[in-house]
Design an enzyme around this catalytic site. Structure first.
Site, short mmCIF file in Angstrom:
data_model
loop_
_atom_site.label_atom_id
_atom_site.label_comp_id
_atom_site.label_asym_id
_atom_site.label_seq_id
_atom_site.Cartn_x
_atom_site.Cartn_y
_atom_site.Cartn_z
N CYS A 113 -20.41 71.48 -22.04
CA CYS A 113 -21.66 72.25 -22.19
C CYS A 113 -21.47 73.53 -23.01
O CYS A 113 -22.43 74.04 -23.58
CB CYS A 113 -22.25 72.59 -20.83
SG CYS A 113 -22.67 71.12 -19.88
N HIS A 252 -27.43 78.20 -22.13
CA HIS A 252 -27.27 76.77 -21.87
C HIS A 252 -28.28 76.39 -20.79
O HIS A 252 -28.39 77.05 -19.76
CB HIS A 252 -25.84 76.49 -21.39
CG HIS A 252 -25.67 75.11 -20.88
ND1 HIS A 252 -26.09 74.01 -21.59
CD2 HIS A 252 -25.14 74.64 -19.72
CE1 HIS A 252 -25.82 72.92 -20.89
NE2 HIS A 252 -25.26 73.28 -19.74
N ASN A 282 -30.67 69.09 -19.00
CA ASN A 282 -29.38 69.60 -19.49
C ASN A 282 -28.86 68.63 -20.56
O ASN A 282 -28.49 67.51 -20.25
CB ASN A 282 -28.41 69.70 -18.30
CG ASN A 282 -27.06 70.26 -18.70
OD1 ASN A 282 -26.73 70.34 -19.88
ND2 ASN A 282 -26.27 70.64 -17.72
N1 ACO Z 1 -33.24 64.15 -4.99
C1 ACO Z 1 -33.42 64.42 -3.70
N2 ACO Z 1 -32.46 64.93 -2.92
C2 ACO Z 1 -31.27 65.19 -3.49
C3 ACO Z 1 -31.02 64.95 -4.85
C4 ACO Z 1 -32.05 64.40 -5.61
N3 ACO Z 1 -31.93 64.11 -6.93
N4 ACO Z 1 -29.76 65.31 -5.13
C5 ACO Z 1 -29.23 65.79 -4.00
N5 ACO Z 1 -30.13 65.71 -3.01
C6 ACO Z 1 -29.98 66.13 -1.61
C7 ACO Z 1 -28.54 66.15 -1.18
O1 ACO Z 1 -28.12 64.85 -0.79
C8 ACO Z 1 -28.58 67.11 -0.02
O2 ACO Z 1 -29.07 66.44 1.12
P1 ACO Z 1 -28.47 66.78 2.58
O3 ACO Z 1 -28.83 68.23 2.80
O4 ACO Z 1 -29.22 65.82 3.44
O5 ACO Z 1 -27.02 66.53 2.47
C9 ACO Z 1 -29.65 68.13 -0.45
O6 ACO Z 1 -30.41 67.47 -1.48
C10 ACO Z 1 -29.07 69.42 -0.99
O7 ACO Z 1 -28.04 69.12 -1.91
P2 ACO Z 1 -27.24 70.24 -2.67
O8 ACO Z 1 -26.29 69.62 -3.62
O9 ACO Z 1 -26.69 71.21 -1.69
O10 ACO Z 1 -28.45 70.95 -3.45
P3 ACO Z 1 -28.45 72.24 -4.35
O11 ACO Z 1 -29.51 73.14 -3.91
O12 ACO Z 1 -27.06 72.81 -4.55
O13 ACO Z 1 -28.92 71.65 -5.76
C11 ACO Z 1 -27.99 71.06 -7.91
C12 ACO Z 1 -28.13 70.69 -6.43
C13 ACO Z 1 -29.35 70.99 -8.55
C14 ACO Z 1 -27.06 70.04 -8.59
C15 ACO Z 1 -27.42 72.48 -8.03
O14 ACO Z 1 -26.29 72.65 -7.24
C16 ACO Z 1 -27.05 72.82 -9.44
O15 ACO Z 1 -27.89 72.91 -10.33
N6 ACO Z 1 -25.78 73.08 -9.71
C17 ACO Z 1 -25.34 73.42 -11.03
C18 ACO Z 1 -24.79 72.22 -11.64
C19 ACO Z 1 -25.15 72.09 -13.07
O16 ACO Z 1 -26.17 72.48 -13.55
N7 ACO Z 1 -24.23 71.45 -13.78
C20 ACO Z 1 -24.44 71.15 -15.15
C21 ACO Z 1 -23.20 71.20 -15.91
S1 ACO Z 1 -22.40 72.72 -15.76
C22 ACO Z 1 -23.39 73.72 -16.37
O17 ACO Z 1 -24.07 73.33 -17.25
C23 ACO Z 1 -23.45 75.05 -15.84
#
Ligand code: ACO
Length: 325
Positions: A113, A252, A282
């Site tokens: 990224c 980004h 993304n």
């Molecule tokens: N739909 C519905 N529910 C979902 C989904 C989905 N697509 N994905 C995960 N869940 C559920 C999980 O299973 C979990 O359920 P549980 O509580 O019963 O276990 C719940 O949602 C919460 O999951 P988390 O992973 O804790 O959710 P979070 O609030 O952290 O959001 C996310 C997840 C969106 C991936 C976030 O952590 C994020 O954006 N992280 C940054 C990662 C990123 O952007 N990476 C890109 C590359 S690196 C960069 O570019 C910076």
């Protein structure tokens, strides 16, 4: 003191738009969850015949048109991608051949990224060292091809696309102040200890397969906010400017919440942040040049503006670059 000046920008997206509601028919997710956690509403997904190189070529042509520069005047192509058409040769050489500027320097950069920031810094350094005069810097990806479409925690986050810019060494530039146009300051970092938080579980030398993206989203989020705020401070200090001097931040586009949290940490108003993650999701190395081109074409970013580009991605890698447009 010379500077590499921005001459033009361009971008390209696949024809096929996939909404959150359409994704919810394939995996256990919902429009509400995706919008609330990420800000993403739709993404573009490449169909058969659309590849990283076809998107890159279209974006490069648009950037050359915008710059009013002929392909034959380009002597350097640096293309950032984690999803090349082939393991080798570099996708940059395909772009070069399609544009008809065979013979110039052309290679790919892999920093996921942050790839566009790494590519930009490389091209800028090569212009400043005299190895080249005019460069095409491209970020292009088809992340849809490395997603596990059964994994709802990752497949909803990414999209395909490409962005490109033309930069040129300005030998007439005689000022090193932040008022003079061009790339003012860039800082890059990497931390290989964080490999397992964001990686692809395949590759030619390990599994002989392409593999799928794996991510511990919550930890990536935490590192992203800290690392981005820190590198932005470094660039601000190096350039001798204050946060208030920045007209636009082009981040980004990973997650709207990361953009908000980083802006808050820096004390930057949300109105100064270019947000396209709702439309493009993304797109990894493509996301910064795609957002930059979008904001230039819709009139937000104008000549003379002070613009901060920043990104963080797998590796981890991260960086920021300050440009006077
Ligand atoms: N739909 C519905 N529910 C979902 C989904 C989905 N697509 N994905 C995960 N869940 C559920 C999980 O299973 C979990 O359920 P549980 O509580 O019963 O276990 C719940 O949602 C919460 O999951 P988390 O992973 O804790 O959710 P979070 O609030 O952290 O959001 C996310 C997840 C969106 C991936 C976030 O952590 C994020 O954006 N992280 C940054 C990662 C990123 O952007 N990476 C890109 C590359 S690196 C960069 O570019 C910076």
């Amino acid at each position: 003191m010379t500077r590499s000046r921005l001459r033009g920008t361009g971008s390209a997206l696949p024809a096929n738009v996939v909404t959150n509601a359409e994704l919810a028919e394939r995996v256990d997710t919902s429009d509400e969850w995706i919008v609330e956690r990420t800000g993403i509403r739709q993404r573009y997904i490449a169909e058969d015949g659309e590849t990283t190189s076809t998107l890159a070529i279209a974006a490069a042509r648009a950037a050359l048109d915008d710059a009013r520069i002929e392909a034959g005047e380009i002597d350097l192509i640096v293309l950032a991608t984690a999803t090349p058409d082939n393991t080798f040769p570099a996708t940059a050489t395909k772009v070069q051949h399609a544009l008809g500027c065979n013979g110039c320097i052309a290679f790919d950069v892999a920093a996921v990224c942050s790839g566009f920031l790494y590519a930009l810094a490389t091209a800028d350094s090569m212009l400043q060292s005299g190895m080249a005069k005019r460069a095409l810097v491209i970020g292009a990806e088809t992340f849809s091809r490395i997603l596990d479409w059964e994994d709802r925690t990752t497949c909803v986050l990414f999209g395909d696309g490409a962005g490109a810019i033309v930069i040129e060494r300005d030998d007439a530039s005689s000022s090193d102040s932040a008022d003079a146009p061009g790339i003012i300051s860039t800082r890059l970092h990497a931390d290989g200890a964080q490999h397992d938080l964001l990686y692809v579980d395949g590759g030619p030398s390990t599994t002989q397969t392409v593999g799928h993206l794996r991510m511990k989203g919550r930890e990536v989020f935490r590192h992203a906010v800290v690392n981005l705020a820190s590198v932005l401070h470094e660039v601000i200090e190096d350039a001798g400017i204050s946060t208030d001097d920045i007209d636009w931040v082009v981040p980004h586009q990973a997650n709207a919440r990361i953009l908000d949290a980083t802006a808050r940490k820096l004390g930057l108003p949300a109105e100064k942040i270019v947000v396209t993650v709702d439309q493009h999701a993304n797109t990894s190395a493509a996301s910064v040049p795609l957002a930059l081109d979008t904001a230039r074409r819709d009139g937000r970013i104008k000549d003379g503006d002070l613009v901060m580009l920043e990104a963080m991605g797998g590796g981890f890698t991260w960086g920021a670059s300050l440009i006077r447009i």
